[in-house]
Design an enzyme around this catalytic site. Sequence first.
Site, PDB file in Angstrom:
ATOM      1  N   GLU A  55      48.085  25.617  34.179  1.00 20.22           N
ATOM      2  CA  GLU A  55      46.812  25.089  33.698  1.00 20.22           C
ATOM      3  C   GLU A  55      46.817  25.015  32.181  1.00 20.22           C
ATOM      4  O   GLU A  55      47.095  26.021  31.512  1.00 20.22           O
ATOM      5  CB  GLU A  55      45.615  25.955  34.136  1.00 20.22           C
ATOM      6  CG  GLU A  55      45.061  25.600  35.480  1.00 20.22           C
ATOM      7  CD  GLU A  55      43.658  26.154  35.711  1.00 20.22           C
ATOM      8  OE1 GLU A  55      43.216  26.115  36.872  1.00 20.22           O
ATOM      9  OE2 GLU A  55      43.000  26.612  34.753  1.00 20.22           O
ATOM     10  N   ASP A 107      39.654  28.230  40.591  1.00 20.42           N
ATOM     11  CA  ASP A 107      39.715  29.324  39.608  1.00 20.42           C
ATOM     12  C   ASP A 107      38.696  30.403  39.931  1.00 20.42           C
ATOM     13  O   ASP A 107      38.953  31.589  39.744  1.00 20.42           O
ATOM     14  CB  ASP A 107      39.448  28.786  38.206  1.00 20.42           C
ATOM     15  CG  ASP A 107      40.599  27.961  37.666  1.00 20.42           C
ATOM     16  OD1 ASP A 107      41.729  28.144  38.147  1.00 20.42           O
ATOM     17  OD2 ASP A 107      40.373  27.138  36.762  1.00 20.42           O
ATOM     18  N   HIS A 118      26.639  26.558  43.613  1.00 21.34           N
ATOM     19  CA  HIS A 118      27.376  26.485  42.355  1.00 21.34           C
ATOM     20  C   HIS A 118      27.573  25.057  41.859  1.00 21.34           C
ATOM     21  O   HIS A 118      28.365  24.797  40.963  1.00 21.34           O
ATOM     22  CB  HIS A 118      28.734  27.179  42.487  1.00 21.34           C
ATOM     23  CG  HIS A 118      29.230  27.759  41.191  1.00 21.34           C
ATOM     24  ND1 HIS A 118      30.067  27.080  40.346  1.00 21.34           N
ATOM     25  CD2 HIS A 118      28.980  28.938  40.576  1.00 21.34           C
ATOM     26  CE1 HIS A 118      30.342  27.827  39.293  1.00 21.34           C
ATOM     27  NE2 HIS A 118      29.691  28.955  39.407  1.00 21.34           N
TER      28      HIS A 118
END
Length: 517
Positions: free
Chosen positions: A279, A167, A98
Amino acid sequence: MAAANPSPILPSYFIFMFFIIIPCATALPDEILRKDIAGHLRTDPESTSKASADYGNLVRETPSAVFYPSTIDEIISLVKLSNNLSTPFSVAARGCGHSVRGQPMAADGVVVEMTSLAGNGAGVGVGVRVSWNPALGFFADVGGEQRWIDVLEATLEHGLAPVSWTDYLYLTVGGTLSNGGISGQSFLHGPQISNVHELDVITGTGDFITCSKDMNSELFFAVLGGLGQFGIITRARILLHKAPSRAKWVRLIYNDFSKFTRDQEHLISSDSNGPNYVEGSLITDNSPPNNWRSSFYSSFHQSKIRSLLKSNQGLLYSVEIVKYYNDLTADTIDEELETMAKDLEFVPDFMFKKDVPVIDFLKRVAIGDNHNSEVHPWLNLFVPKSAISDFNDAVFAQIIRKHNHTISGPILFYPFNRIKWDDRTSAVIPDEEIFYTLGLLHSSMPDEVENYEKLNNEILEFCEKSGRKIKQYLPHYKSKEDWVKHFGSKWDSFREMKTKFDPRMILSPGQRIFNSI
């Protein structure tokens, strides 16, 4: 096609605009094919092609082989074999791939597919094992190849969970601990690298070392946030707390940057009755209220926000707050939320709420579709608090507005407390008590990537010219000089640890730190 510098005025670390493709040019040494680990090596085009790309789809570097270990000992044998050769081959540990700039690649070397260890049951650290002792309380011994979603599901079976998350949970433990691991809980608990008791690491010399703050501490702190330069994490002992059962999930809309940041800083300075997660993000025409990170708003609420966006010149701000609770606190949670929001200066009538199981909140960013057709030229920065006003004026109000037609993807901007970070780790952060993270999480088609890289480079050029000590998170540079500047006072120690634990420069060449120009 090789990359070209997009502008002669930009420093060499600025992001290249075109795909970098480095073909395989070197065969594996005969020695590796005669070893007992040879059966776990694959050189077929399907395996090497997969390992030559990552989520970013901006870089392609083809390895000579891909290694699918069944035990940790086999990884040790691979690294030791490389060390014993007159010309060692490079080794890169790959989790879920990723990264966005080729970090888990090993051109002409060997990529280790760490996820092949998952569920195998052989070797120290493979799997997720929950334990307790008087000194540490509850903890989980977790294989470096395990994904955080697997850690969540395994620990919840015991009524427990880690306290610091990313997240997106479909990332490996070894991968996030090699970088930092941040999210909206980090202001309270620190990044994931601040919530580790112990590690098992295979160093670049092939040594298997257990380390912690009190044992082999040099290696422990070097590896955390160390970008894979000193060792491959095969086990991490993760702090666990009692898991909450539900989450009050709130989003507030702002049309004023000062109020947006002032309220976030107020929230992260709250006492124990404050939020568990904070956030901030930006809302623009092409970075809408709902996106792939979560579909929070109803159609009616989206329409209401779009009307406000239009009247505010195409730029709004959002603060996302979560407060966990369980059966014991269910009667008081609404009152706690009301008290928390009482002095906040969001736009009146633009407070939106949900009440969800905590696992639904933590899993809000679902695993994506196959990303082969898209590129993701992300930019992640750490911005000191003293710079955020100028940053807003130059970046949000001007550069992002100018490129509003280009932007596609979430734009995150939220604060951390520096005291929650351990400066002994390799992670690099601004030297201020409060700093913000910017996440430009672009998605585009390959023929559009140049526009996104222009946007990124304009922002980086502003950072360079401003003289502010803005740092890259998930850093990407092209020259040794820029890496030295990035690490600052940590560079000498970083280089010393490389010499000690990976003297032949075998590990993680895709970061381009010690093999840069």
